[in-house]
Motif scaffolding. Structure first.
Motif, PDB file in Angstrom:
ATOM      1  N   SER A   1      11.524  -5.136   9.718  1.00  0.00           N
ATOM      2  CA  SER A   1      10.561  -3.508   8.855  1.00  0.00           C
ATOM      3  C   SER A   1       8.844  -4.078   7.939  1.00  0.00           C
ATOM      4  O   SER A   1       9.569  -4.382   6.916  1.00  0.00           O
ATOM      5  N   LYS A   2       7.660  -3.060   8.487  1.00  0.00           N
ATOM      6  CA  LYS A   2       6.662  -3.613   7.479  1.00  0.00           C
ATOM      7  C   LYS A   2       6.483  -1.840   6.980  1.00  0.00           C
ATOM      8  O   LYS A   2       5.605  -1.964   5.758  1.00  0.00           O
ATOM      9  N   ILE A   3       7.017  -0.924   7.551  1.00  0.00           N
ATOM     10  CA  ILE A   3       6.575   0.044   6.951  1.00  0.00           C
ATOM     11  C   ILE A   3       7.844   1.019   6.395  1.00  0.00           C
ATOM     12  O   ILE A   3       9.052   1.154   7.346  1.00  0.00           O
ATOM     13  N   LEU A   4       8.022   1.344   5.588  1.00  0.00           N
ATOM     14  CA  LEU A   4       9.157   2.030   5.305  1.00  0.00           C
ATOM     15  C   LEU A   4       8.274   4.149   4.870  1.00  0.00           C
ATOM     16  O   LEU A   4       7.162   3.847   4.130  1.00  0.00           O
ATOM     17  N   ILE A   5       9.038   4.694   5.932  1.00  0.00           N
ATOM     18  CA  ILE A   5       8.827   6.544   5.630  1.00  0.00           C
ATOM     19  C   ILE A   5       9.561   6.806   4.494  1.00  0.00           C
ATOM     20  O   ILE A   5      10.809   6.521   5.052  1.00  0.00           O
ATOM     21  N   ILE A   6       9.293   7.527   3.393  1.00  0.00           N
ATOM     22  CA  ILE A   6      10.035   7.951   2.842  1.00  0.00           C
ATOM     23  C   ILE A   6      10.277   9.737   3.805  1.00  0.00           C
ATOM     24  O   ILE A   6       9.681  10.274   4.188  1.00  0.00           O
ATOM     25  N   ASP A   7      11.626  10.146   3.641  1.00  0.00           N
ATOM     26  CA  ASP A   7      11.655  11.106   4.666  1.00  0.00           C
ATOM     27  C   ASP A   7      12.924  11.942   3.623  1.00  0.00           C
ATOM     28  O   ASP A   7      13.418  12.825   3.982  1.00  0.00           O
ATOM     29  N   ASN A   8      13.039  12.410   2.520  1.00  0.00           N
ATOM     30  CA  ASN A   8      13.202  13.078   1.152  1.00  0.00           C
ATOM     31  C   ASN A   8      11.386  13.116   0.623  1.00  0.00           C
ATOM     32  O   ASN A   8      10.956  12.716   0.425  1.00  0.00           O
TER      33      ASN A   8
ATOM     34  N   LEU B   1       0.800  -1.457  -0.147  1.00  0.00           N
ATOM     35  CA  LEU B   1       0.153   0.185   0.326  1.00  0.00           C
ATOM     36  C   LEU B   1       0.438   1.409  -0.137  1.00  0.00           C
ATOM     37  O   LEU B   1       1.796   1.612   0.923  1.00  0.00           O
ATOM     38  N   ILE B   2       1.027   1.718  -1.310  1.00  0.00           N
ATOM     39  CA  ILE B   2       1.550   3.078  -0.777  1.00  0.00           C
ATOM     40  C   ILE B   2       1.274   4.272  -0.761  1.00  0.00           C
ATOM     41  O   ILE B   2      -0.368   4.694  -1.369  1.00  0.00           O
ATOM     42  N   CYS B   3       1.297   5.582   0.774  1.00  0.00           N
ATOM     43  CA  CYS B   3      -0.114   6.098   0.727  1.00  0.00           C
ATOM     44  C   CYS B   3       1.310   7.519   0.881  1.00  0.00           C
ATOM     45  O   CYS B   3       2.241   7.909   1.200  1.00  0.00           O
ATOM     46  N   GLY B   4       0.738   8.706  -0.716  1.00  0.00           N
ATOM     47  CA  GLY B   4       1.451   9.598  -0.793  1.00  0.00           C
ATOM     48  C   GLY B   4       0.624   9.935  -0.358  1.00  0.00           C
ATOM     49  O   GLY B   4      -0.617  10.735   0.443  1.00  0.00           O
ATOM     50  N   SER B   5       1.857  11.930   0.122  1.00  0.00           N
ATOM     51  CA  SER B   5       1.196  12.873   0.327  1.00  0.00           C
ATOM     52  C   SER B   5       0.669  12.767   1.732  1.00  0.00           C
ATOM     53  O   SER B   5      -0.401  13.716   1.644  1.00  0.00           O
ATOM     54  N   THR B   6       0.983  12.541   2.748  1.00  0.00           N
ATOM     55  CA  THR B   6      -0.120  12.005   4.077  1.00  0.00           C
ATOM     56  C   THR B   6       0.262  13.392   5.064  1.00  0.00           C
ATOM     57  O   THR B   6       1.123  13.925   5.180  1.00  0.00           O
ATOM     58  N   TRP B   7      -1.244  13.336   5.968  1.00  0.00           N
ATOM     59  CA  TRP B   7      -1.632  14.035   6.710  1.00  0.00           C
ATOM     60  C   TRP B   7      -1.246  13.935   8.048  1.00  0.00           C
ATOM     61  O   TRP B   7      -2.020  12.082   7.957  1.00  0.00           O
ATOM     62  N   PRO B   8      -1.286  14.329   9.377  1.00  0.00           N
ATOM     63  CA  PRO B   8      -1.912  13.623  10.403  1.00  0.00           C
ATOM     64  C   PRO B   8      -2.944  13.157  10.502  1.00  0.00           C
ATOM     65  O   PRO B   8      -2.183  11.882  10.932  1.00  0.00           O
ATOM     66  N   ASP B   9      -3.872  13.591  10.169  1.00  0.00           N
ATOM     67  CA  ASP B   9      -5.501  12.945  10.034  1.00  0.00           C
ATOM     68  C   ASP B   9      -4.740  10.846   9.200  1.00  0.00           C
ATOM     69  O   ASP B   9      -6.194  10.877   9.553  1.00  0.00           O
ATOM     70  N   ASP B  10      -4.986  11.748   8.181  1.00  0.00           N
ATOM     71  CA  ASP B  10      -4.449  10.209   7.720  1.00  0.00           C
ATOM     72  C   ASP B  10      -3.987   9.385   8.149  1.00  0.00           C
ATOM     73  O   ASP B  10      -4.081   8.248   8.311  1.00  0.00           O
ATOM     74  N   GLU B  11      -2.817   9.891   8.475  1.00  0.00           N
ATOM     75  CA  GLU B  11      -1.582   8.517   9.315  1.00  0.00           C
ATOM     76  C   GLU B  11      -2.134   8.028  10.754  1.00  0.00           C
ATOM     77  O   GLU B  11      -2.370   6.860  10.623  1.00  0.00           O
TER      78      GLU B  11
ATOM     79  N   PRO C   1       5.252  11.806   3.138  1.00  0.00           N
ATOM     80  CA  PRO C   1       4.077  12.145   4.035  1.00  0.00           C
ATOM     81  C   PRO C   1       4.212  13.750   3.231  1.00  0.00           C
ATOM     82  O   PRO C   1       5.314  13.674   2.357  1.00  0.00           O
ATOM     83  N   HIS C   2       3.306  14.338   2.989  1.00  0.00           N
ATOM     84  CA  HIS C   2       3.326  15.694   2.328  1.00  0.00           C
ATOM     85  C   HIS C   2       4.619  16.449   2.736  1.00  0.00           C
ATOM     86  O   HIS C   2       5.846  17.296   2.124  1.00  0.00           O
ATOM     87  N   GLU C   3       4.795  16.212   4.813  1.00  0.00           N
ATOM     88  CA  GLU C   3       6.164  17.410   5.286  1.00  0.00           C
ATOM     89  C   GLU C   3       6.582  15.969   5.309  1.00  0.00           C
ATOM     90  O   GLU C   3       6.164  14.725   6.479  1.00  0.00           O
ATOM     91  N   VAL C   4       8.028  16.499   5.714  1.00  0.00           N
ATOM     92  CA  VAL C   4       9.370  15.787   5.800  1.00  0.00           C
ATOM     93  C   VAL C   4      10.037  16.125   6.842  1.00  0.00           C
ATOM     94  O   VAL C   4      11.261  15.564   6.499  1.00  0.00           O
TER      95      VAL C   4
END
Length: 411
Positions: A301-308, A231-241, A260-263
């Motif tokens: 890990s099951k979750i990869l967070i894109i930090d860029n 599942l690709i979660c694109g441009s997320t905000w805290p309410d989405d997360e 996330p939208h903000e990194v």
């Protein structure tokens, strides 16, 4: 009304200046415009065949990008001058290879508009989707420089179509031709006496289709994904997360990539704290790969967070479903990038301003959700639904072609 407009611009600039002392985007907005005319004069030769493209931000740039690329292919001698209003567009695309100059747009004023046009001397100007600046439009009109609006979209709620919107309707009269996304936009413009309108469609379809045809390969992402559905979660905000945190525990066979939208650091940390299963930052993961010298690592890990910033449009090639953020805030982000790869999309409730979101729901390739239960139901519906994936991909393929329409008419 002109006095109110000018005063409003000055007040807005003052507010941004105050915010610049403690807000990074506001600081970039101010610092990027320091000595802006000196920057422009040093890079732009007014004797060249300059074409000026203006974009509000990054999303509008991606809409206009197919036109720039096709134009350079057809007319390689033309010089492309790009301006952005927002730091989120300029900071990411300031080194765009096809541009001969990328700048912040000087604040709209009679003096600034006159000086900008004198320095650049564009042979034509293209604005994408929206942003209608009174002094710039009037100066272009005064100098008889063609002005085109591409991928335009208009709604009856906008001020142009109100009884008190005469001042703003006069701004639109400076436009040489409108290329709009849908019949509704054409009808609205015709209702106020503007018949210089062509329904071209949305150039975003051309852009996302091209991206899906030849995506950039990301070896680190391939290693993380392995054989797991993603599942690709694109441009997320805290309410989405907050809602997405329900899924990894319920679906342990899946992996999740969150872009996330903000990194900034605090947001990345909040994502790490929110999810109960192991997560990994992209920068750490890629560093581990380089350090190990091996493509085989024991990755729990099951979750990869894109930090860029900048990877999202290529990430969708590895997904099976996409969740698009923003639907609990101002509005959803780009759904088409995911749909072009044949991903069904899920998003929050605020999507009514986005025709493509409505279309994708109608053809069964998208669902809007408001809570965790609805998210799980949507996920269950799409996780083995090949018809929805095919419908999403076909929707994008059928809608491409706006770029050719625009360039044919402009030429």
């Amino acid at each position: 009304m002109l006095l109110l407009y000018t005063t409003g611009i000055k007040i807005y600039s003052s507010i941004i200046w105050i915010f610049s002392f403690f807000n990074q985007k506001a600081a970039l907005f101010i610092s990027g415009r320091k000595q802006i005319f000196k920057q422009i004069a040093e890079k732009v030769n007014p004797n060249n065949e300059n074409i000026w493209f203006h974009f509000a931000s990054l999303g509008e740039f991606e809409q206009g990008r197919p036109v720039i690329e096709k134009l350079k292919e057809l007319r390689p001698k033309k010089k492309i001058i790009i301006t952005f209003f927002s730091p989120s567009g300029y900071e990411i695309r300031k080194n765009y290879a096809l541009a001969d100059g990328v700048f912040y747009l000087p604040i709209d004023s009679r003096k600034n508009a006159k000086r900008f046009i004198e320095i650049v001397k564009p042979e034509l100007t293209i604005f994408t989707k929206y942003e209608f600046w009174y002094y710039y439009f009037k100066e272009l009109d005064r100098n008889k420089i063609p002005l085109f609006v591409i991928s335009g979209i208009f709604r009856k709620e906008q001020v142009f179509f109100k009884s008190y919107g005469g001042f703003y309707r006069n701004i639109l009269k400076c436009v040489t031709h409108f290329f709009v996304q849908n019949p509704e936009s054409r009808s609205l413009l015709q209702s106020i006496g503007l018949n210089n309108v062509t329904i071209s469609g949305d150039t975003r379809f051309d852009r996302v289709f091209e991206n899906a045809e030849s995506p950039k390969r990301l070896p680190e992402i391939e290693l993380f994904c392995g054989d797991s559905p993603i599942l690709i979660c694109g441009s997320t905000w805290p309410d989405d997360e907050k809602l997405l945190a329900e899924l990894p525990v319920k679906y342990p066979d899946w992996k999740f990539i969150i872009a996330p939208h903000e990194v900034h650091e605090s947001h990345i940390q909040s994502i790490e704290n929110r999810f109960s299963v192991n997560s990994l930052r992209f920068s750490i993961w890629s560093t581990q790969l380089k350090a190990s010298g091996s493509e085989i690592l024991n990755l729990k890990s099951k979750i990869l967070i894109i930090d860029n910033i900048g990877m999202l449009s290529s990430l969708y090639q590895y997904g099976k479903i996409a969740y698009i953020g923003g639907g609990f805030g101002a509005g959803i982000h780009n759904t088409l990038e995911a749909a072009a790869f044949g991903l069904a999309v899920i998003f929050g409730p605020k999507f009514n301003k986005f025709q493509e979101a409505k279309d994708l729901i109608e053809i069964g390739a998208a669902k809007s959700i408001s809570n965790a239960t609805e998210l799980i139901n949507a996920f269950e519906y799409f996780k083995d639904n090949e018809q929805s994936s095919a419908a999403a991909k076909k929707y994008v393929e059928d809608k491409k072609g706006a770029t050719d329409v625009i360039l044919k008419d402009i030429k």
